[in-house]
Write a protein that holds these residues in place. Structure first.
Motif, PDB file in Angstrom:
ATOM      1  N   TYR A 105       0.857  -1.186   0.000  1.00  0.00           N
ATOM      2  CA  TYR A 105       0.000   0.000   0.000  1.00  0.00           C
ATOM      3  C   TYR A 105       0.892   1.234   0.000  1.00  0.00           C
ATOM      4  CZ  TYR A 105      -3.691  -3.189   1.585  1.00  0.00           C
ATOM      5  OH  TYR A 105      -4.587  -4.235   1.693  1.00  0.00           O
ATOM      6  N   LEU A 106       0.333   2.346  -0.422  1.00  0.00           N
ATOM      7  CA  LEU A 106       0.968   3.644  -0.244  1.00  0.00           C
ATOM      8  C   LEU A 106       0.118   4.425   0.747  1.00  0.00           C
ATOM      9  CD1 LEU A 106       2.018   4.588  -3.890  1.00  0.00           C
ATOM     10  CD2 LEU A 106       3.401   3.537  -2.092  1.00  0.00           C
ATOM     11  N   ARG A 111       2.522  12.653  10.113  1.00  0.00           N
ATOM     12  CA  ARG A 111       3.156  12.886  11.414  1.00  0.00           C
ATOM     13  C   ARG A 111       4.343  13.833  11.274  1.00  0.00           C
ATOM     14  NH1 ARG A 111       4.188   6.796  13.198  1.00  0.00           N
ATOM     15  NH2 ARG A 111       4.833   6.798  11.004  1.00  0.00           N
ATOM     16  N   GLY A 112       4.578  14.633  12.319  1.00  0.00           N
ATOM     17  CA  GLY A 112       5.730  15.535  12.318  1.00  0.00           C
ATOM     18  C   GLY A 112       5.523  16.800  11.518  1.00  0.00           C
ATOM     19  N   GLY A 113       4.322  17.011  11.003  1.00  0.00           N
ATOM     20  CA  GLY A 113       4.048  18.244  10.276  1.00  0.00           C
ATOM     21  C   GLY A 113       4.514  18.251   8.843  1.00  0.00           C
ATOM     22  N   VAL A 114       5.169  17.179   8.396  1.00  0.00           N
ATOM     23  CA  VAL A 114       5.630  17.084   7.009  1.00  0.00           C
ATOM     24  C   VAL A 114       4.996  15.855   6.374  1.00  0.00           C
ATOM     25  CG1 VAL A 114       7.610  16.938   5.467  1.00  0.00           C
ATOM     26  CG2 VAL A 114       7.831  18.112   7.650  1.00  0.00           C
ATOM     27  N   PRO A 115       4.016  16.028   5.490  1.00  0.00           N
ATOM     28  CA  PRO A 115       3.381  14.864   4.876  1.00  0.00           C
ATOM     29  C   PRO A 115       4.355  14.112   3.983  1.00  0.00           C
ATOM     30  CG  PRO A 115       2.672  16.879   3.789  1.00  0.00           C
ATOM     31  CD  PRO A 115       3.467  17.304   4.981  1.00  0.00           C
ATOM     32  N   ARG A 116       4.338  12.797   4.097  1.00  0.00           N
ATOM     33  CA  ARG A 116       5.222  11.957   3.292  1.00  0.00           C
ATOM     34  C   ARG A 116       4.416  10.785   2.746  1.00  0.00           C
ATOM     35  NH1 ARG A 116       9.018   9.124   6.201  1.00  0.00           N
ATOM     36  NH2 ARG A 116       7.569   9.155   7.959  1.00  0.00           N
ATOM     37  N   LEU A 117       4.708  10.379   1.529  1.00  0.00           N
ATOM     38  CA  LEU A 117       4.091   9.190   0.957  1.00  0.00           C
ATOM     39  C   LEU A 117       5.033   8.026   1.209  1.00  0.00           C
ATOM     40  CD1 LEU A 117       1.537   8.453  -0.649  1.00  0.00           C
ATOM     41  CD2 LEU A 117       2.866   8.700  -2.740  1.00  0.00           C
ATOM     42  N   VAL A 118       4.553   7.005   1.923  1.00  0.00           N
ATOM     43  CA  VAL A 118       5.413   5.897   2.330  1.00  0.00           C
ATOM     44  C   VAL A 118       4.799   4.567   1.885  1.00  0.00           C
ATOM     45  CG1 VAL A 118       6.324   7.151   4.313  1.00  0.00           C
ATOM     46  CG2 VAL A 118       4.293   5.714   4.584  1.00  0.00           C
ATOM     47  N   VAL A 119       5.652   3.577   1.734  1.00  0.00           N
ATOM     48  CA  VAL A 119       5.223   2.212   1.446  1.00  0.00           C
ATOM     49  C   VAL A 119       4.825   1.540   2.746  1.00  0.00           C
ATOM     50  CG1 VAL A 119       5.970  -0.063   0.651  1.00  0.00           C
ATOM     51  CG2 VAL A 119       6.651   1.981  -0.616  1.00  0.00           C
ATOM     52  N   ASP A 120       3.709   0.837   2.735  1.00  0.00           N
ATOM     53  CA  ASP A 120       3.237   0.142   3.937  1.00  0.00           C
ATOM     54  C   ASP A 120       2.698  -1.222   3.498  1.00  0.00           C
ATOM     55  OD1 ASP A 120       2.328  -0.495   6.505  1.00  0.00           O
ATOM     56  OD2 ASP A 120       1.698   1.576   6.886  1.00  0.00           O
ATOM     57  N   TYR A 121       2.661  -2.145   4.442  1.00  0.00           N
ATOM     58  CA  TYR A 121       2.200  -3.495   4.139  1.00  0.00           C
ATOM     59  C   TYR A 121       0.897  -3.861   4.852  1.00  0.00           C
ATOM     60  CZ  TYR A 121       6.835  -3.962   2.129  1.00  0.00           C
ATOM     61  OH  TYR A 121       7.957  -3.763   1.359  1.00  0.00           O
ATOM     62  N   GLY A 138       6.186  -4.518  -5.425  1.00  0.00           N
ATOM     63  CA  GLY A 138       6.867  -3.492  -4.662  1.00  0.00           C
ATOM     64  C   GLY A 138       7.830  -2.659  -5.485  1.00  0.00           C
ATOM     65  N   THR A 139       8.484  -3.267  -6.477  1.00  0.00           N
ATOM     66  CA  THR A 139       9.445  -2.527  -7.298  1.00  0.00           C
ATOM     67  C   THR A 139       8.755  -1.411  -8.054  1.00  0.00           C
ATOM     68  OG1 THR A 139      10.857  -4.475  -7.556  1.00  0.00           O
ATOM     69  CG2 THR A 139      11.124  -2.705  -9.170  1.00  0.00           C
ATOM     70  N   LYS A 140       7.629  -1.717  -8.674  1.00  0.00           N
ATOM     71  CA  LYS A 140       6.901  -0.692  -9.424  1.00  0.00           C
ATOM     72  C   LYS A 140       6.365   0.386  -8.485  1.00  0.00           C
ATOM     73  CE  LYS A 140       5.498  -3.446 -13.434  1.00  0.00           C
ATOM     74  NZ  LYS A 140       6.195  -2.586 -14.422  1.00  0.00           N
ATOM     75  N   ALA A 141       5.885  -0.014  -7.323  1.00  0.00           N
ATOM     76  CA  ALA A 141       5.351   0.967  -6.374  1.00  0.00           C
ATOM     77  C   ALA A 141       6.445   1.936  -5.934  1.00  0.00           C
ATOM     78  CB  ALA A 141       4.746   0.251  -5.175  1.00  0.00           C
ATOM     79  N   ARG A 142       7.632   1.428  -5.684  1.00  0.00           N
ATOM     80  CA  ARG A 142       8.722   2.301  -5.244  1.00  0.00           C
ATOM     81  C   ARG A 142       9.202   3.198  -6.379  1.00  0.00           C
ATOM     82  NH1 ARG A 142       9.002  -2.106  -1.988  1.00  0.00           N
ATOM     83  NH2 ARG A 142       9.409  -1.685   0.223  1.00  0.00           N
ATOM     84  N   LEU A 143       9.197   2.694  -7.594  1.00  0.00           N
ATOM     85  CA  LEU A 143       9.523   3.547  -8.740  1.00  0.00           C
ATOM     86  C   LEU A 143       8.512   4.678  -8.868  1.00  0.00           C
ATOM     87  CD1 LEU A 143      10.607   1.091 -11.584  1.00  0.00           C
ATOM     88  CD2 LEU A 143      11.923   3.039 -10.733  1.00  0.00           C
ATOM     89  N   ALA A 144       7.241   4.348  -8.719  1.00  0.00           N
ATOM     90  CA  ALA A 144       6.193   5.364  -8.783  1.00  0.00           C
ATOM     91  C   ALA A 144       6.378   6.384  -7.658  1.00  0.00           C
ATOM     92  CB  ALA A 144       4.819   4.718  -8.696  1.00  0.00           C
ATOM     93  N   LEU A 145       6.747   5.907  -6.480  1.00  0.00           N
ATOM     94  CA  LEU A 145       6.987   6.781  -5.335  1.00  0.00           C
ATOM     95  C   LEU A 145       8.113   7.765  -5.655  1.00  0.00           C
ATOM     96  CD1 LEU A 145       5.727   6.803  -2.433  1.00  0.00           C
ATOM     97  CD2 LEU A 145       7.775   5.596  -1.685  1.00  0.00           C
ATOM     98  N   ASN A 146       9.181   7.275  -6.277  1.00  0.00           N
ATOM     99  CA  ASN A 146      10.289   8.146  -6.661  1.00  0.00           C
ATOM    100  C   ASN A 146       9.834   9.193  -7.679  1.00  0.00           C
ATOM    101  OD1 ASN A 146      12.016   6.683  -5.024  1.00  0.00           O
ATOM    102  ND2 ASN A 146      12.815   5.426  -6.690  1.00  0.00           N
TER     103      ASN A 146
END
Length: 311
Positions: A105-106, A111-121, A138-146
């Protein structure tokens, strides 16, 4: 046996050149193998030509007497359907139950006042919001995240940046005032909103083309891979949807009834049988409207393949 295997090979011409899932049956009707394809006709036809790295399937090919297939709306959807079917039942010639890809999942982490898009399971508690997916691969998801980070730099919209982070924010042309807009575009893309998808694709395409014009070909290739990964994430995919209702999906064509069972948001079984039109109507009425095109298309393809096998 040579006659029926030849008929199965001839049925390949009835397959469309689209993404989908296919399966092979032997003379007794037992499923030998389930696979997925970007191009059904090319992929299934390859079993009777050059198996290359799949030479272990050579003995299986001689047993194929029937080809069945389902057209999917994207390669991502085909990957999920293959996984779901293999989790329910693994035919003899498939090596792994389910498949190698890990569902991910993405999540927008605020948290911390800075929104971040992270990979989660996962799994997630009911109070967790801003979760998108599941995605397969996961490889494609991380490429998309980048790729998203390249053009929507959420990390540089915080209120408490270090000196070097402030310098990077200036270079990227963003500050805290852009935070809500970047979050909205990110979430809109992951919800498959057309305007957000087009905006992100345009920004990445510009970066790719600038890199190419500047002879930075490795960078251009990387951005192209990120574009393709984003296309994978946002492609239509309905065979695995968390929280979706259970349902029965039916399609009918030329005295052939195709049935799909959706349980827990996953399309997990696929069967087909002979059925007269008068008897099919009560089943077709159970099909949710959103599934009707998929079911009708599947039945039409099943009918074409049945005719091809009968020749």
């Amino acid at each position: 046996m040579p006659g029926v295997t030849t008929a199965a090979r001839a049925a390949v011409a009835s397959l469309p050149k689209t993404p989908g899932v296919y399966r092979f049956r032997d003379e007794s009707g037992k499923v030998l193998y389930i696979g997925r394809a970007t191009d059904l006709r090319q992929r299934v036809g390859s079993y009777w030509s050059d198996l290359r790295g799949r030479r272990h399937l050579k003995r299986m090919v001689t047993q194929i007497v029937r080809v069945e297939a389902v057209v999917c709306d994207s390669v991502h959807e085909a990957a999920w359907l293959e996984r779901n079917l293999l989790e329910r039942s693994k035919p003899r010639w498939n090596r792994i139950r389910g498949g190698l890809e890990v569902p991910i999942y993405l999540r927008l982490d605020r948290r911390g006042g800075v929104p971040r898009l992270v990979v989660d399971y996962g799994p997630f508690t009911p109070d967790v919001q801003d979760v998108f997916g599941p995605y397969l691969g996961g490889t494609k998801a991380r490429l998309a995240l980048n790729g998203l980070g390249r053009v929507l730099p959420l990390g540089y919209t915080g209120d408490r940046l270090t000196g070097s982070e402030r310098d990077m924010a200036r270079i990227r042309g963003v500050d805290a005032a852009d935070r809500d807009t970047l979050v909205a575009t990110t979430a809109g893309l992951l919800r498959r909103e057309r305007a957000a998808i087009d905006a992100v694709r345009e920004l990445l395409t510009r970066q790719r083309d600038r890199a190419s014009e500047g002879l930075a070909f490795e960078v251009a290739q990387r951005v192209q891979e990120e574009l393709e990964a984003i296309d994978w994430l946002v492609a239509e995919q309905k065979v695995t949807v968390d929280g979706a209702a259970d349902c029965e999906v039916y399609g009918w064509a030329d005295d052939l009834l195709v049935r799909f069972h959706v349980k827990g948001g996953r399309l997990c079984t696929w069967t087909q049988r002979d059925c007269r039109e008068a008897n099919a109507q009560r089943f077709l009425e159970r099909t949710p409207e959103a599934w009707a095109p998929f079911a009708a298309r599947s039945a039409e393809l099943a009918s074409r393949l049945a005719v091809a096998h009968a020749r």
